[in-house]
Scaffold this motif. Structure first.
Motif, short mmCIF file in Angstrom:
data_model
loop_
_atom_site.label_atom_id
_atom_site.label_comp_id
_atom_site.label_asym_id
_atom_site.label_seq_id
_atom_site.Cartn_x
_atom_site.Cartn_y
_atom_site.Cartn_z
N GLU A 5 0.82 -1.21 0.00
CA GLU A 5 0.00 0.00 0.00
C GLU A 5 0.86 1.26 0.00
N LYS A 6 1.89 1.28 0.82
CA LYS A 6 2.78 2.45 0.84
C LYS A 6 3.50 2.60 -0.49
N GLN A 68 0.66 4.10 8.13
CA GLN A 68 -0.40 3.19 7.67
C GLN A 68 -1.14 2.55 8.82
N ASP A 71 -5.76 -0.44 5.62
CA ASP A 71 -5.59 -0.09 4.20
C ASP A 71 -5.53 1.41 3.96
N ARG A 106 -6.71 5.49 0.69
CA ARG A 106 -7.10 4.10 0.94
C ARG A 106 -6.68 3.27 -0.27
N VAL A 107 -5.94 2.18 -0.01
CA VAL A 107 -5.45 1.31 -1.07
C VAL A 107 -6.00 -0.09 -0.84
N ARG A 108 -6.63 -0.64 -1.87
CA ARG A 108 -7.13 -2.01 -1.81
C ARG A 108 -6.69 -2.75 -3.07
N ILE A 112 -5.43 2.60 -5.60
CA ILE A 112 -6.02 3.65 -4.77
C ILE A 112 -7.51 3.70 -5.05
#
Length: 137
Positions: A5-6, A68, A71, A106-108, A112
């Motif tokens: 995610e980062k 973080q 998510d 928010r990352v899934r 993004i």
């Protein structure tokens, strides 16, 4: 520790620094939801970012902190740029600006899906000479 995610969020700033805002499709969901300065969707996010790149073509993001939780990544960024074209009705001043921004992303599944952006517009306006430097007596 750099998570997936980062890494996705760092890639967003790399694309901004490269002036490749239209390439955000590679890391953003087509159903992206935006808030505040990000606009409402992916198209508005690109428009918002390009809206900064036009008057500040050398816009550079320096990622200061990525924090973080699950998510969601909270990002503290310092931007620098030169005011080379009209911005918010203020003619190009040629002045360098440095301002802070905060993004909540928010990352899934490596994309993004949601972003909220806030930047210090007061500082930008002050640095380009749009605001008086002191209150009248």
């Amino acid at each position: 520790m750099e998570t997936i995610e980062k890494g996705v969020v760092r890639r967003m700033y790399e694309l901004i620094n490269l002036g490749r805002v239209d390439d955000l499709d590679e890391i953003c969901s087509p159903d992206l939801k935006g808030h505040a300065g990000a606009g409402a969707d992916l198209s508005e996010l690109k428009s918002s970012l390009n809206g900064f790149r036009e008057p500040f073509p050398d816009l550079t993001a320096d990622v200061r902190h990525l924090v973080q939780e699950d998510d969601v990544i909270s990002t503290w960024v310092t931007y620098t740029a030169t005011h080379e074209r009209d911005f918010a009705g203020v003619p190009a001043s040629g002045r360098r600006v440095k301002f802070a921004a905060w993004d909540l992303v928010r990352v899934r599944e490596g994309r993004i899906v949601e972003i909220t952006q806030y930047c210090d517009l007061f500082t930008i306006m002050s640095q380009i000479g749009a605001l008086p430097t002191s209150a009248p007596a």
